[in-house]
Scaffold this active site. Sequence first.
Site, PDB file in Angstrom:
ATOM      1  N   HIS A 130       0.823  -1.214   0.000  1.00  0.00           N
ATOM      2  CA  HIS A 130       0.000   0.000   0.000  1.00  0.00           C
ATOM      3  C   HIS A 130       0.855   1.261   0.000  1.00  0.00           C
ATOM      4  O   HIS A 130       0.330   2.361  -0.142  1.00  0.00           O
ATOM      5  CB  HIS A 130      -0.929  -0.012   1.223  1.00  0.00           C
ATOM      6  CG  HIS A 130      -2.043   0.977   1.150  1.00  0.00           C
ATOM      7  ND1 HIS A 130      -2.190   2.008   2.051  1.00  0.00           N
ATOM      8  CD2 HIS A 130      -3.069   1.108   0.265  1.00  0.00           C
ATOM      9  CE1 HIS A 130      -3.256   2.726   1.747  1.00  0.00           C
ATOM     10  NE2 HIS A 130      -3.812   2.205   0.669  1.00  0.00           N
ATOM     11  N   LYS A 132       3.520   4.219  -1.209  1.00  0.00           N
ATOM     12  CA  LYS A 132       3.779   4.946  -2.447  1.00  0.00           C
ATOM     13  C   LYS A 132       5.099   5.676  -2.301  1.00  0.00           C
ATOM     14  O   LYS A 132       5.188   6.692  -1.599  1.00  0.00           O
ATOM     15  CB  LYS A 132       2.665   5.947  -2.760  1.00  0.00           C
ATOM     16  CG  LYS A 132       1.298   5.316  -2.990  1.00  0.00           C
ATOM     17  CD  LYS A 132       0.499   5.197  -1.718  1.00  0.00           C
ATOM     18  CE  LYS A 132      -0.851   4.536  -1.991  1.00  0.00           C
ATOM     19  NZ  LYS A 132      -1.599   4.293  -0.743  1.00  0.00           N
ATOM     20  N   ASP A 137      17.689   8.499  -8.880  1.00  0.00           N
ATOM     21  CA  ASP A 137      19.150   8.641  -8.831  1.00  0.00           C
ATOM     22  C   ASP A 137      19.681   8.656  -7.408  1.00  0.00           C
ATOM     23  O   ASP A 137      20.726   9.251  -7.131  1.00  0.00           O
ATOM     24  CB  ASP A 137      19.585   9.911  -9.572  1.00  0.00           C
ATOM     25  CG  ASP A 137      19.354   9.822 -11.066  1.00  0.00           C
ATOM     26  OD1 ASP A 137      19.257   8.690 -11.578  1.00  0.00           O
ATOM     27  OD2 ASP A 137      19.255  10.877 -11.718  1.00  0.00           O
ATOM     28  N   HIS A 317      -8.519  11.322   0.804  1.00  0.00           N
ATOM     29  CA  HIS A 317      -7.600  10.195   0.700  1.00  0.00           C
ATOM     30  C   HIS A 317      -6.353  10.423   1.544  1.00  0.00           C
ATOM     31  O   HIS A 317      -5.409   9.634   1.513  1.00  0.00           O
ATOM     32  CB  HIS A 317      -7.202   9.972  -0.773  1.00  0.00           C
ATOM     33  CG  HIS A 317      -6.627   8.629  -1.043  1.00  0.00           C
ATOM     34  ND1 HIS A 317      -5.283   8.417  -1.299  1.00  0.00           N
ATOM     35  CD2 HIS A 317      -7.211   7.407  -1.094  1.00  0.00           C
ATOM     36  CE1 HIS A 317      -5.062   7.134  -1.495  1.00  0.00           C
ATOM     37  NE2 HIS A 317      -6.210   6.492  -1.382  1.00  0.00           N
ATOM     38  N   LYS A 319      -3.577  10.788   4.576  1.00  0.00           N
ATOM     39  CA  LYS A 319      -3.114  10.025   5.734  1.00  0.00           C
ATOM     40  C   LYS A 319      -2.007  10.841   6.392  1.00  0.00           C
ATOM     41  O   LYS A 319      -0.817  10.531   6.258  1.00  0.00           O
ATOM     42  CB  LYS A 319      -2.572   8.652   5.331  1.00  0.00           C
ATOM     43  CG  LYS A 319      -3.519   7.822   4.439  1.00  0.00           C
ATOM     44  CD  LYS A 319      -3.110   7.916   3.024  1.00  0.00           C
ATOM     45  CE  LYS A 319      -3.760   6.888   2.128  1.00  0.00           C
ATOM     46  NZ  LYS A 319      -5.194   6.771   2.192  1.00  0.00           N
ATOM     47  N   ASP A 324       1.141  19.666  17.704  1.00  0.00           N
ATOM     48  CA  ASP A 324       1.740  20.957  18.079  1.00  0.00           C
ATOM     49  C   ASP A 324       2.424  21.579  16.850  1.00  0.00           C
ATOM     50  O   ASP A 324       1.970  21.458  15.733  1.00  0.00           O
ATOM     51  CB  ASP A 324       2.707  20.790  19.252  1.00  0.00           C
ATOM     52  CG  ASP A 324       1.991  20.302  20.512  1.00  0.00           C
ATOM     53  OD1 ASP A 324       0.773  20.495  20.594  1.00  0.00           O
ATOM     54  OD2 ASP A 324       2.655  19.735  21.391  1.00  0.00           O
TER      55      ASP A 324
END
Length: 410
Positions: A130, A132, A137, A317, A319, A324
């Site tokens: 899941h 990404k 380089d 979508h 996350k 603080d």
Amino acid sequence: MSPSPPAAPTAGRLPRLAAPTVVYGGNRVRLLVNGEQYFPALLAAIESARRVIEIETYIFAEDNIGLRVMFALAAAAGRGVEVRLLIDGFGGGDYARRLVSELGVHGVQVKIYRPERWWRLERKLLRRLHRKIAVFDEQLAFIGGINIIDDHNVPAHVRGRLGPRFDFAVACEGPIVSAMTLAVRRLWWTLALAGLRGRAGPMPTPRQMPRQAAVAGGVPASLVLRDNLRNRHAIERAYLQAFDSAREQVIVASAYFLPGRRFRAALLAVVGRGVRVRLLLQGQPEYALQYYAQRALYGQLLEGGVEIHEYFASYLHAKVAVVDDAWATVGSSNIDPYSLLLAREANVVVHDAGFASRLGAVLAEAIEQSSRRIDPDDYARRNWFARARDWCAYVVVRVATVVLARGRDY
């Protein structure tokens, strides 16, 4: 008689991690909001790469964005860049399998992570890739929650009615890129080893990764991975440790929010210390079961003083979280059983007031302008049907979690 709510959460300790989280100093971390900012940066990085491109994604859609990325990767391979693309077998679907051959003829190496079909009913089916991550380089890396899919690639019945999918990623330079490079190469090596073809070679080690120099004025950051071996609770632990130090505010935005007892207890403890806690959750549900299951938990959180805001402008979508002006995280991990107990996930944690302030400002604007706050009294007055629906959804998700993940905290 109305169904009883889930039991009040109690605090507990997570098992000790085998792999401690490392904080790398001197990183440049740039916040990218939505695909509108992310994909131009990603495509520019593909076009600028000279030696190696390494990408992991859950979804690689056959839309205008997916085609642009596909053509850019093919062009990079054509000019001699080594290109490795890893797509989850479930999230990528049939198009991912076609990409193996379509990009393969251009010299792009494409692998499918767990290509099992749903009808095989194997527990490992839900142990998906899941995360990404994209590394270029060994010097520039992207990480976050954005798949290779257009922000406006949504079901036909809401197309034109909703805004772009709300999500985040970060572009990173500095020492943390070495850790990301190691993470993607070890997974690629693991899949090669599992292929039993004798071509995996030695396992990549930290010593083999080129060390990136600290960026002047850079910030401390950590790469937090979740897998089913050494890092089973790493992302949840990072959240809990941050909550323990909160003194002013906590903002959590999560597309799918079904936290376990420890997580809920930690949020309530934060509110109990006088800290303002705001949750930004889906108001436009993509998957009804998860949406109604999370609503079954609203009662105890609202009663404890947690503010819940549902985002209605588009599909949420994101996350991400801010604690603080000292701690912020952007990544692929939701706060639900799938992310915290099953899937391979990757988050970056940034220990910097400037970055936390920028992310916090974007979230605060979304809360103020594009969300509806759940009123505790209105929630308590829900009719019997809504209560039963939410409770049944919660039970289904919880039973599935126990069966599939053997999770005792949910």
